[in-house]
Motif scaffolding. Structure first.
Motif, short mmCIF file in Angstrom:
data_model
loop_
_atom_site.label_atom_id
_atom_site.label_comp_id
_atom_site.label_asym_id
_atom_site.label_seq_id
_atom_site.Cartn_x
_atom_site.Cartn_y
_atom_site.Cartn_z
N ALA A 8 0.83 -1.20 0.00
CA ALA A 8 0.00 0.00 0.00
C ALA A 8 0.87 1.26 0.00
O ALA A 8 0.56 2.25 -0.68
N ALA A 9 1.98 1.22 0.74
CA ALA A 9 2.88 2.38 0.79
C ALA A 9 3.65 2.55 -0.52
O ALA A 9 4.05 3.67 -0.88
N MET A 10 3.83 1.45 -1.27
CA MET A 10 4.59 1.52 -2.52
C MET A 10 3.77 2.05 -3.69
O MET A 10 4.34 2.48 -4.69
N VAL A 11 2.43 2.01 -3.59
CA VAL A 11 1.58 2.35 -4.74
C VAL A 11 1.87 3.75 -5.29
O VAL A 11 2.12 3.91 -6.50
N PRO A 12 1.87 4.80 -4.45
CA PRO A 12 2.15 6.14 -5.03
C PRO A 12 3.56 6.25 -5.60
O PRO A 12 3.77 6.95 -6.60
N PHE A 13 4.54 5.56 -4.99
CA PHE A 13 5.91 5.58 -5.52
C PHE A 13 5.95 4.92 -6.90
O PHE A 13 6.62 5.41 -7.81
N ALA A 14 5.26 3.79 -7.04
CA ALA A 14 5.24 3.10 -8.33
C ALA A 14 4.55 3.96 -9.40
O ALA A 14 4.99 4.00 -10.55
N LYS A 15 3.49 4.64 -9.02
CA LYS A 15 2.77 5.49 -9.96
C LYS A 15 3.67 6.59 -10.51
O LYS A 15 3.71 6.86 -11.72
N LEU A 16 4.44 7.22 -9.62
CA LEU A 16 5.34 8.29 -10.04
C LEU A 16 6.54 7.75 -10.80
O LEU A 16 6.95 8.29 -11.83
N ARG A 17 7.12 6.67 -10.30
CA ARG A 17 8.35 6.13 -10.90
C ARG A 17 8.12 5.65 -12.32
O ARG A 17 8.97 5.83 -13.20
N LEU A 18 6.96 5.04 -12.57
CA LEU A 18 6.66 4.50 -13.90
C LEU A 18 5.77 5.42 -14.72
O LEU A 18 5.36 5.05 -15.83
N ASN A 19 5.46 6.59 -14.16
CA ASN A 19 4.65 7.59 -14.87
C ASN A 19 3.32 7.01 -15.35
O ASN A 19 2.95 7.09 -16.52
N VAL A 58 8.57 -9.24 -2.62
CA VAL A 58 8.32 -7.88 -2.10
C VAL A 58 9.28 -6.86 -2.72
O VAL A 58 8.83 -5.81 -3.21
N PRO A 59 10.59 -7.10 -2.74
CA PRO A 59 11.48 -6.12 -3.38
C PRO A 59 11.20 -5.94 -4.88
O PRO A 59 11.41 -4.84 -5.41
N LEU A 60 10.73 -7.00 -5.55
CA LEU A 60 10.41 -6.86 -6.98
C LEU A 60 9.37 -5.77 -7.23
O LEU A 60 9.40 -5.10 -8.25
N LEU A 61 8.47 -5.60 -6.28
CA LEU A 61 7.45 -4.56 -6.43
C LEU A 61 8.06 -3.17 -6.46
O LEU A 61 7.55 -2.26 -7.12
N ALA A 62 9.17 -3.00 -5.74
CA ALA A 62 9.80 -1.68 -5.64
C ALA A 62 10.76 -1.38 -6.78
O ALA A 62 11.03 -0.22 -7.08
N ILE A 63 11.26 -2.44 -7.45
CA ILE A 63 12.28 -2.20 -8.48
C ILE A 63 11.79 -2.55 -9.88
O ILE A 63 12.57 -2.42 -10.85
N ALA A 64 10.52 -2.97 -10.03
CA ALA A 64 10.01 -3.34 -11.36
C ALA A 64 10.27 -2.20 -12.34
O ALA A 64 9.84 -1.07 -12.11
N PRO A 65 10.98 -2.46 -13.47
CA PRO A 65 11.43 -1.38 -14.36
C PRO A 65 10.39 -0.90 -15.37
O PRO A 65 10.63 0.09 -16.05
N SER A 66 9.26 -1.59 -15.46
CA SER A 66 8.25 -1.20 -16.45
C SER A 66 6.88 -1.61 -15.94
O SER A 66 6.77 -2.44 -15.02
N PRO A 67 5.81 -1.05 -16.52
CA PRO A 67 4.46 -1.45 -16.10
C PRO A 67 4.21 -2.95 -16.23
O PRO A 67 3.55 -3.55 -15.37
N ILE A 68 4.74 -3.56 -17.28
CA ILE A 68 4.52 -4.99 -17.48
C ILE A 68 5.19 -5.79 -16.36
O ILE A 68 4.60 -6.72 -15.79
N TRP A 69 6.42 -5.41 -16.03
CA TRP A 69 7.12 -6.12 -14.96
C TRP A 69 6.47 -5.87 -13.60
O TRP A 69 6.47 -6.75 -12.73
#
Length: 389
Positions: free
Chosen positions: A34-45, A93-104
């Motif tokens: 839940a805490a990673m969601v906004p970070f993922a949204k910004l990181r992957l645009n 869990v770490p994969l969620l934070a470092i996924a390099p693309s929307p597909i990943w």
């Protein structure tokens, strides 16, 4: 069966402690994502539509994993399946934070959801039989620790981020803690012979009886109510009651605290009242809370409604889970995955259904309809009455 000597008592306490810890860590893992969601949204645009589509992967992973987990539990036991799924968290869990693309990210979410689904089914299986050995209600406190883990995880990750730690390192810490705890506690989990009685291990597949499906439906309604509070509570206060953006989250906060408190005291309540009264009173209390939310003309009364929903709904699902594992002639490895899957479906699909109904009518009417569902749960409370062969 109650532990009746020092050795069995020690074994039971270790099994109980291991199961409690896994419930707590699962709550923390959920909070981490839940805490990673906004970070993922910004990181992957990602825009809202793309993010919403990707988030479906988590639910799909969980839904597909649960029936498979039931099959694996029958063959290998919940302890082995739980150990395998829990030990893989250090990767997922770490994969969620470092996924390099929307597909990943979608792939990582699917894996994370599948592992969470497997952990959810197997730890509930362990909890059912730890409870049976204790000879008294314990399921509510297990689920209370899951809720507590969600609160601690959210606060803990926020604190770590404030110290300058990156989200990737936070995710790695959560995954490593989950895996380490799973491996250390695995030897204390109940073995296959104790969680799947010998005469049931080799039963041929039979379509689950109507009682299992009804329990699944009631779980669907219980989880739908939780999802409604999570996804629509703040929206209702903001746009129907004119609460500020900063204060709109107070409703869900009140609901969450009431639910955690209700579950942490739920074992005592269930022991005193019995499972039938817990579901009956809990369902009616949640229904009354939902009516209060939508009908009360003042915000403080609406907030009281959120508290009533949290208190009422808190112990309904744990009691339903316990009942699903005690149906005469139906192995827990058959009933629990189905009931759990129905619950997850309610959590995932229910809020969307409320959205469609709200568009067709209004949000107060849609949330009021949820009150009818909880009243239906109360009406069917006798289904959790203990039965014997």
């Amino acid at each position: 069966m109650k532990p009746n000597d020092t050795a069995s008592s020690t074994h039971w306490h270790l099994s109980c402690r291991a199961t409690r810890l896994l419930f707590l860590l699962t709550g923390i893992a959920n909070a981490a994502w839940a805490a990673m969601v906004p970070f993922a949204k910004l990181r992957l645009n990602l825009n809202d539509a793309a993010l919403g589509s990707i988030l479906l992967a988590l639910g799909c992973g969980a839904m597909l994993a649960m029936p498979l987990t039931g099959v694996l539990m029958k063959r290998y036991g919940s302890a082995r399946v739980l150990t395998l799924a829990g030990s893989t968290m250090v990767i997922s869990v770490p994969l969620l934070a470092i996924a390099p693309s929307p597909i990943w990210l979608a792939v990582a979410l699917f894996l994370f959801g599948a592992l969470l689904g497997a952990v959810d089914v197997t730890m509930n299986n362990q909890a059912v039989f730890v409870e049976a050995q204790a000879g008294r209600p314990l399921m509510s406190s297990f689920h209370g620790l899951f809720s507590l883990g969600g609160l601690l995880g959210g606060v803990g990750i926020a604190a770590l981020l404030k110290t300058g730690m990156t989200m990737t390192w936070c995710a790695l810490a959560v995954g490593a803690a989950f895996t380490l705890a799973t491996l250390l506690q695995s030897r204390h989990l109940l073995p296959h012979a104790q969680t799947e009685p010998q005469h049931e291990q080799h039963d041929k597949f039979r379509f689950p009886p109507s009682m299992v499906w009804l329990l699944g439906m009631l779980c669907f309604f219980g989880f739908l109510t939780e999802g409604a509070m999570l996804d629509w509570g703040a929206v209702f206060l903001r746009f129907e009651r004119g609460v500020s953006e900063a204060g709109a989250g107070l409703g869900y906060a009140a609901f969450s605290v009431a639910m955690a408190a209700g579950r942490l005291t739920g074992d005592f309540i269930t022991h005193r009242l019995g499972p039938v009264k817990v579901v009956l009173v809990g369902g009616l209390l949640a229904a009354a809370g939902l009516v209060t939310i939508v009908a009360a003309p003042w915000v403080p009364l609406s907030l009281l409604g959120f508290v009533l929903v949290g208190m009422g709904a808190s112990n309904v699902v744990p009691v339903l889970f316990s009942a699903s594992a005690k149906i005469p002639g139906v192995p827990a490895s058959t009933a629990l995955p189905l009931v759990t899957m129905c619950g997850y479906t309610g959590m995932l699909a229910g809020p969307a259904a409320i959205g469609f109904l709200s568009r067709a009518t209004s949000l107060p009417i849609a949330l009021g309809g949820t009150a009818v569902l909880m009243a239906f749960v109360a009406f069917n409370a006798r289904i959790v009455k203990p039965r014997t062969n």
